[in-house]
Structures are given as C-alpha cells and as structure tokens.
Motif scaffolding. Structure first.
Motif, PDB file in Angstrom:
ATOM      1  N   THR A  18      -1.742  -1.465   0.543  1.00 39.28           N
ATOM      2  CA  THR A  18      -2.036  -0.832  -0.756  1.00 39.28           C
ATOM      3  C   THR A  18      -0.782  -0.718  -1.615  1.00 39.28           C
ATOM      4  N   THR A  19       0.091  -1.707  -1.520  1.00 35.23           N
ATOM      5  CA  THR A  19       1.312  -1.680  -2.324  1.00 35.23           C
ATOM      6  C   THR A  19       1.043  -2.121  -3.759  1.00 35.23           C
ATOM      7  N   GLY A  20       0.449  -3.300  -3.885  1.00 35.40           N
ATOM      8  CA  GLY A  20       0.140  -3.766  -5.233  1.00 35.40           C
ATOM      9  C   GLY A  20       1.250  -4.576  -5.877  1.00 35.40           C
ATOM     10  N   ASN A  62       5.339   1.468  -1.027  1.00 37.98           N
ATOM     11  CA  ASN A  62       3.986   0.997  -1.329  1.00 37.98           C
ATOM     12  C   ASN A  62       3.531   1.383  -2.728  1.00 37.98           C
ATOM     13  N   VAL A  63       4.467   1.317  -3.670  1.00 37.41           N
ATOM     14  CA  VAL A  63       4.158   1.655  -5.059  1.00 37.41           C
ATOM     15  C   VAL A  63       3.652   0.434  -5.804  1.00 37.41           C
ATOM     16  N   GLY A  64       4.395  -0.660  -5.722  1.00 39.06           N
ATOM     17  CA  GLY A  64       3.997  -1.899  -6.372  1.00 39.06           C
ATOM     18  C   GLY A  64       5.026  -2.378  -7.370  1.00 39.06           C
ATOM     19  N   THR A 105      -4.921   3.907  -3.880  1.00 41.78           N
ATOM     20  CA  THR A 105      -3.622   3.889  -4.583  1.00 41.78           C
ATOM     21  C   THR A 105      -2.997   2.507  -4.465  1.00 41.78           C
ATOM     22  N   GLY A 106      -3.838   1.498  -4.773  1.00 40.20           N
ATOM     23  CA  GLY A 106      -3.410   0.126  -4.585  1.00 40.20           C
ATOM     24  C   GLY A 106      -2.693  -0.452  -5.788  1.00 40.20           C
ATOM     25  N   THR A 128       1.770   6.651  -5.991  1.00 34.18           N
ATOM     26  CA  THR A 128       2.068   5.288  -5.535  1.00 34.18           C
ATOM     27  C   THR A 128       0.921   4.318  -5.806  1.00 34.18           C
ATOM     28  N   THR A 129       0.170   4.563  -6.893  1.00 35.28           N
ATOM     29  CA  THR A 129      -0.867   3.604  -7.264  1.00 35.28           C
ATOM     30  C   THR A 129      -0.228   2.351  -7.854  1.00 35.28           C
ATOM     31  N   GLY A 130       0.593   2.550  -8.858  1.00 36.44           N
ATOM     32  CA  GLY A 130       1.312   1.402  -9.407  1.00 36.44           C
ATOM     33  C   GLY A 130       0.656   0.741 -10.601  1.00 36.44           C
TER      34      GLY A 130
HETATM   35  K   LIG Z   1       0.390   0.882  -4.846  1.00 36.38           K
END
Ligand SMILES: [K+]
Ligand SMILES: [K+]
Lengths: 529, 529
Positions: free
Chosen positions: B126-128, B479-481, B249-250, B356-358
């Motif tokens: 779920t980093t993005g 895992n923020v993106g 939170t992808g 940490t959705t991004g």
């Molecule tokens: K993310």
C-alpha cells in the motif's frame, strides 16, 4: 524564607564566581590590543563589570552548598549568563559608550545585541555559527577577534568539566555511561574529585592546544627557512587563534574562508587535532598516563574512528570520481581525478563535521546532493562522550545499535534476559532508557525546530529551502556551526530575522547542555515538592 | 531431517494457500477486461499459475502448524512472494508470451521485471510509489490498471490482519500495545480468535470501501441530475478504483494527476475516508458496534487528529498568505488569499501524508521549502496502530513523548518509579523498549538508506538533491508513495537505476512489516538453537 526546594541562591552564587573569574581570560585580548595598538576600553570596562556582577552574585550565598537540583540550575545559568556578560566587548566596540567613547568598529554587525548574544553563545557553546558577516581586520580589531576565538576555548574548558565531572553526577542523558561506578546523590560531596579530574583534563586540553600551536607556528617558520610555502599565512596571530578554536571543536576562524585560507600541509596538521578534540578526554588522559592500550581497546573510540573512516571513504570516492561536486570552486579547483586533494577535503570535512568542529577546508556548498547529505548525516553523529564535541554523540549510537541487536535476539527468544554490554560491563536498563529518551528527544527537537525556523524565516528569505533550514538547525542544536546554502561555511547566519537568531541561541544552549538540565527547569516537579 | 528449529515447510505451505487464493481477486480485472473488451490472457494465465504454485507449496506441509518463529517467516514470505507472482499480468501485458501471444501493451514500462516488481510491491505494501510513468488508458488497459488498484486493496486487507491479529502475537515492535491482555506463545492456539477478529475488521474495511464508492458515484450522478459539475469524471470505473486505494492508504490512481483531476467536492469527500483508513480498525469496530464514545476517549486517536489539525493549520496559513508556494500551478491557480482552496489543499495533503495514503490534490512540488518540510515531517508520523497506515505510527510518538516526560520527572526524582501510562494502564517496560528500538531503527535505516539511494542514483541523475532523496526514502520506507522533486506526486520513480528500485522494493517490504519480522530472519539466533 522561600518555599522552594531549590536553593537558587547557592546556584547563582557559584555562577557569580565563574563570572568573576572571566576577568582573568579577558586579559588575553587586552594584551593583544596593546600589542597591535588597538582600543582597550571595551576590555577594561568588561573586566570591571564582570568583577562587579560576579562579586554581587557571590554575596547571595557566601558559602554555597550544591545538591543535584542546584547543579542543573547552575549549569544552565552559567551557559546563559556568561554569554550574556561576554557580549560587552562586542557591544562597546560596535556602539561605543554614550558621551564617553566613540565606537571603534562602527561597521561591526556585533553592535546589535541579538547578534552579539548569538556570537557569544556560539562561542561558549563551541558551536562556531557566526553572524559577523564580513570577517576582516578592517572591520574588527585583532583583539576583538581574539576574544571571539577565546570564548570557544573557555567554553571547551567548561564542557570538559561538565561532561566528565558534572553531568555524570546529575545522571543526565546517558552521561553516566562514562563513570557508572561513582554515582552520587549530590555534587558537593565530590568536589575534591571533580577538582582533581578537572585539573588533569585541563592539562591535557591545554597541552594539545600548545602542541598544535607549536606545530602550526613551526610549519610557518620551517616554510620560511626552507623557502617553501608550507604555511605562509600561519603567523603568530593565526597560530594562536586556531588552536584556541580546534581543541574545543569550536570552528571560529579569523580567516573569512576558514581553513581554506591555509595550505594543504596546515589542513593535514589540523585533522588529527580535531580527532583528538572529539575524543573522550578522560580516556586520552588514561592512555597518556598509564594505559597506552586503553585507546584502541575502547569500543566507543573504535566506532568513532570507524564511522569517520567510512564516511570519508564515501565522500572521497564521490569527490575523486567527480560525482561529488556540482560546481568547481575557484579557490580549490577541480577535485575529480585529484587523489590527494579529494582525500584531504573529504577527510577534513568529515572529521570537522563528525567532531562538530565546523571548520571548512573548502566551500562544501559546491558539493553534490549525495556528498552534502553525508555531511548532514555526520552532523547527527557527534563527538565522543567526555569530549568537547556536541550533537547526539557516538557512544549513544553505539549503545543504540547494540540494544537493537539485543531486541532482535529477544524477539526470537522472548524468555531471554540479556543486558547490553559496553566496555565489558552490563549497562543498567535505566541508563539505556536515558540514552533512548535523549536521542529521540534530540531528534524530535530537531524536527520541530526546523518547522519554527522555516516558518519564521519566510518573513526574510524569499525561499529558504527545507534542506538548508534542516542544516541550520542541525548545526546549531548539534554545536557544529556551518550548514548548507545561506548558512554555508563561507556565509553566515546574519540574514536570519532576530527571532530566528534568538531561537538558535536557545538551540545552541540546550544542545550544548545535553537538553535535560535545561528542560528539567521547565517542569513543575523541579521547583516544588 | 532438518536440523533447523524453524519449520519452514509449514510457513511456506501457508504462503502457498495465500497465493492460491489470489485466483479469486484476479477475477475482478478479468471481469473488467471483459466489460471493456480488453485482452484477458494475462489474467487467465496468472490464475492458472497462482493455483499451480499455491497448490505445490501447500503440498510441502498439508497440515501446517505455526509457532511464533514460523509466523515471522510466513509474514515476510507472503509479502515477498505475493508481489512476485502478481507481476505476471504486467509482464504478460507488456511482453506477450513468446510464440503464443503478442504484447497487449508494448509501450508499458511494466514489461520490465524490476519495474513490475516495484509496482506490485508498492501495491501490496500500500505504498503507492509508481514506475508506470505515463498513466493513461492509451498505454494500459482498464483491467491492468484495475489490477494495480486491487493490489493495494488486497494489501490493505492483509495489513489489517497483520496489524491487529498477527504482529501482536509475535510481540513485535510495540504492536503488542494494542492488546496487551492476550499475549500468546504462538499463533496456532489463537487461530479462532484471529479468524473472528479478522472477519469483523474486514467487514469494516469492506463496508467503508463500499460507502466511499456510493458517495463518489452518488456525487457523480447528483451532478448529472442537477446539471452541476459536482464530479463529472467520477464515472463507474473511477468510483470503484479510488475506494480500492483509499481504504488501504494506498494512493494509486488511474488518473495521471491523482486527485487533482477531480472537483473540490470529491476532494472533500475523500479526506474523511483517508482519516478513517489511518485509524485503528479495531477501535473503529468497537466504536461502531458497542461503544460510540470509545473513539474520542482514545488517546492515540485524539493525538492523531491533533497532529493533523496542527500541521493543517500551519500549511493552510502558509498557503493562504502566499508564503507556502514558490510558483502558481497551472491546474490549481493561485492559493494566496483563496481561503477554501488553501484550506482544502492543506487539509487534503496533510491528511494524505500523515495517513500515508499519498494521494495528491495538487502538485506540492510547487510549495515553498517550509510547506514541503511540513509534509516531510508528516511522512514520519504515520497512521494509527491497527490501521492500514504505515511509517513510525502515531502511537509510538505518543508513548515516546510520555516517556520523555517521565524521564524528566525521574531526572529530578531519581528514586521515583513511575510507569508510562497509555489508555489508563501502565505500559510494560519491555514494550516501551520495543517502541524505542523500533523508532530508532526506523530512523537509522532512513538515514543510511538515503546514503545508498543518493550514491547509487548519481549514476543516473546529474544531481539528485539530498532533500528529494530523503523524501524518496521516507516515502518508500514509510509506505507513503510520492515524495518531492523527481519523485513528486505527478512524477514517478521510473528514472531511478534498477539497483535503486530493487533497494526501494526492499524498503517498502521491511517498512510495511514493521522491520523486525524481516530483520530477525537475518539473525543467527532465529535459525539455530
Ligand atoms: K501510500
Ligand atoms: K563547532
């Protein structure tokens, strides 16, 4: 009379003694002024004032008796009031005395009280961040600049005592690591021991200072005698000034371009002295007096050398391959393919930053992002415990790495009890907790302080980059000195708004005192019950 | 037969089961492909392969029985092998099958195995962070992009179980905070409880996904019916795709310009769902089923909202006064003096990064150093424990702040014994130690990983700034993106060398699993005795 449990009179009285004795080192710039035929009024007045204030404060308690609580107060006050009174020479030189004396140095930026306090705090905390702006003998007398150097040397003396003799007694921030055998309930019982330890370490501190002077000045004369430019501009003044700011890991220089102004030979000579300045002085003393092997048996010392070697190798690799510089600087020329120069600047800069000295052998603002980041990284490493170096300090990182290894082990073996060992003995869990707390608090303060500086400085700077602001905070909180961009080694902190400067004065202050002695003063628990 | 104490067959067998069941969600892109008349071979082949591999692995141990050690291995392997097999649709779409099938998407960057693995690891963790480069339906089928979205939703399901049911049993990295009442020696004993907890939380997770779909698609139709551009481009596809990447939170979006592509109304609707996604799902479940007050009584939740509110206020202040932007972006226009827009982008971006959705509601590369720094700061905060959010996580910061306060108190009162309390109960010192160790290890890995990326990437980038590299590491490890500069929200990680990409795959992997379950696998203690 007072319902406070803290005997602030005793603490303040001792601070008064320290202030009174400032009159002795003030004779040094006075002599320099006489030698160069410069004004001496600022020093005479300051001597009178420190004797008067010091004596007055001493009267608060003629026979002070300190416990641990008073210790915190005394330490915090000393590093606050000494810089405050030490601004006087700058203020008088810059502004004169109304109706009595015209200013000697009307163009000095240090006539401004905020700037003056920034410079003295930067001096006594051995930070080396400067707001002088244009550093030259046109603007400042030899005596005033010598006073600036001297604040760092005096600050370093204070730090040696603080780190080796006082903080351990207060059981603060992991400093007790260095001497877990003798924790005491208060300072007063240990005064003889403090005095004895302090004397030994001061001998080492002063001895290395003199040795560096001899080497630098010797190099100067050797060059003259051999007719080789070994150290042409390392005359008597510079040869005295630089040892004064090397041993305290201070970093002030009367040269506008710091150590770039000197030859490669001088740069190589200064490097080992920065290494010494970042070493535990108690350990050095032991190695020199009875156990020569103690140095390399010490885990912290090996880790300290190892980190510097690794960072140097990386930076030197970047510089010599040309991946380390964005631009070729005029003064130094290209570094790509230049083995000696690349290695020298890499070594000098890494050692200068890890030990938190802050000297520059070249303008590392011209370095690439990768090379700059390695220096920012180095700003968090710091010197050894018991040295004059600042920042988080190498021994804490060592303990943290060991404890993470322990944590991995106990994750697999939850039933295991396994102490973290340092120097052959098991570390108390409470000391470990103190190290964790200090390190995280340091990082938290760094993170939040950068927000404060960035938001405050937007009023002055069109666009202060986040990286430059981070470096400014890391360099003041860690007592390093220069950072990147506007606060680069050839620039200064002059352009920041006064609010930011006062905030950085605060950062230098708490950083130097390992945060806790200041922060406890802000708790209710300290003042009551 | 084996002298190892770890039953790797049991662990691998369970990973096989997980892989086998991937065939079920693979039906989703298959249906999308049929709906849009796109190629389906990549999904059919993948379904066949995962069933085959999964069944084969299951044969290693038909009746797996897991202890704590096997738990670590299973978790680490799951998040490694699932992304590996999930690259197949990308690889087949990009390269075809030799002698059998021509590539559907010859221009896709995901035909490259390293890129494909980066994208699936970024999905399941779920980093993005993306290496797609140009995101458009010209280059990629609706089905392939839906698979990309779906990897995040599946990853989020896994994380919910991992965080609420598995990590606490392994007593890893402070996750035990959430449920100190039921520590167990192994997983197998608690299977019924895990299954029950997981089922409840999946209902919540799926429920919020559906609710967001209903709101977004409803907004779309409301706009059409009222003839107001409420959400003109939030058609069925987008209204399904975005809930799939919000709740985990992808942060993947089939729109090249992320959430900037949508109306202000859509942006406001998504914000509370990101907040939900960063909240402890077990707490949400409790608040929804029997204790509505539980949410605001929870210290972590209040701290979580408080930090986001404070950061939003700062960023909004900077944006609305004009101190927050270096340049006015074409898509969004000026923000200075635009109250609603400044508040919306500040709220959206702060919530998006803290959780940490991004997602990006605008290109924050145009923001000033101060505003960018606040986002970098936010990248270290992270979501709540037991949420799908990554990074250090809010509860750890809360505990650390409390323990620093305790440390200040015990500095003054060395004799005092004072536990750190969380949610009314005293925290075990060992759990506290785990939190300290995790946080410092996280920071240490961040610091060192940035060196690796900077040094490695110099081979490709002329000059990657230290700040951009720091953001890339913080964004992958946490895992923020997206980060800043080359890895900004409208850019991609495509240009990094393959070695850097593989290193970031590693960072996403260990960051998502809270580091320790992976790191213990590298210790001797894990495999022997
Ligand atoms: K993310
Ligand atoms: K310094």
């Amino acid at each position: 009379m007072s319902r406070l449990r803290v005997d602030w009179r005793a603490a303040t009285s001792l601070v008064g003694t320290v202030i009174k004795y400032l009159s002795v080192p003030l004779l040094v710039p006075l002599i320099v002024a006489l030698r160069y035929g410069e004004g001496i009024a600022e020093f005479l007045v300051t001597i009178a004032v420190v004797v008067a204030i010091g004596t007055a404060l001493e009267r608060l308690d003629p026979d002070p008796d300190l416990g641990a609580r008073e210790g915190f107060l005394m330490v915090a006050l000393t590093w606050l009031l000494v810089p405050v009174v030490s601004t006087l020479p700058y203020l008088i030189a810059g502004n004169g005395i109304p109706f009595v004396l015209a200013p000697y140095e009307p163009a000095s930026t240090l006539g401004n009280p905020v700037n003056a306090l920034f410079e003295t705090m930067s001096g006594f905390t051995t930070t080396g961040a400067t707001v002088v702006g244009e550093i030259s003998f046109e603007r400042h007398s030899h005596a005033i600049l010598m006073w600036r150097q001297l604040t760092q040397w005096l600050g370093g003396m204070g730090i040696v005592v603080l780190a080796v003799a006082i903080l351990p007694e207060l059981s603060v921030g992991g400093a007790q690591l260095m001497d877990a055998e003798a924790p005491g309930p208060g300072i007063e019982k240990l005064t003889p021991r403090i005095a004895e330890t302090a004397r030994a370490l001061w001998i080492a501190y002063a001895g290395f200072t003199v040795l560096l002077f001899v080497l630098l000045y010797g190099l100067h004369w050797a060059g003259i005698l051999l007719d080789v430019p070994l150290a042409p501009n390392m005359g008597l003044y510079n040869a005295i000034a630089h040892p004064f700011t090397t041993l305290p890991t201070g970093g002030f220089s009367p040269e506008a371009r710091s150590i770039e102004a000197f030859s490669a030979a001088v740069q190589w000579v200064i490097i080992p002295f920065m290494v010494v300045a970042g070493t535990n002085f108690a350990l050095l003393w032991r190695a020199m007096t009875d156990e020569p092997g103690a140095l390399f048996e010490d885990g912290e010392f090996r880790f300290y050398l190892g980190i510097m070697a690794a960072l140097t190798a990386l930076v030197a690799g970047l510089l010599v391959t040309g991946a380390g510089t964005e631009a070729v600087t005029e003064a130094v020329g290209p570094l790509a393919g230049q083995g000696e120069a690349a290695l020298r600047h890499a070594t000098f800069q890494v050692v200068s930053i890890v030990t938190t000295t802050g000297y520059a052998s070249m303008d590392f603002n011209a370095w690439s992002g990768a090379a700059q980041y390695l220096l920012l990284f180095a700003m968090f490493v710091g010197g050894s415990a018991g040295s004059t170096g600042g920042a988080i300090k190498i021994v804490r990182w060592l303990v943290i790495l060991k404890s993470i290894r322990r944590e991995l082990f106990t994750t697999v073996h939850p039933e295991a009890v396994r102490p973290v060992r340092l120097g052959g003995r098991a570390l108390d869990e409470r000391a470990l907790r103190g190290i964790y707390a200090f390190t995280l608090l340091y990082i938290a303060i760094f993170l939040v302080a950068t927000v404060v500086v960035l938001v405050d400085a937007t009023r002055v700077f069109d666009n202060l980059s986040a990286f430059d602001a981070m470096s400014a905070v890391a360099a003041t909180l860690g007592n390093v000195g220069p950072g990147f961009g506007v606060v680069g080694p050839m620039n200064s902190y002059l352009d920041f708004p006064a609010t930011s400067k006062l905030f950085m004065v605060f950062l230098m202050w708490i950083g130097r005192l390992e945060i806790f002695p200041v922060l406890v003063l802000l708790t209710k628990a300290y003042w009551s019950s």
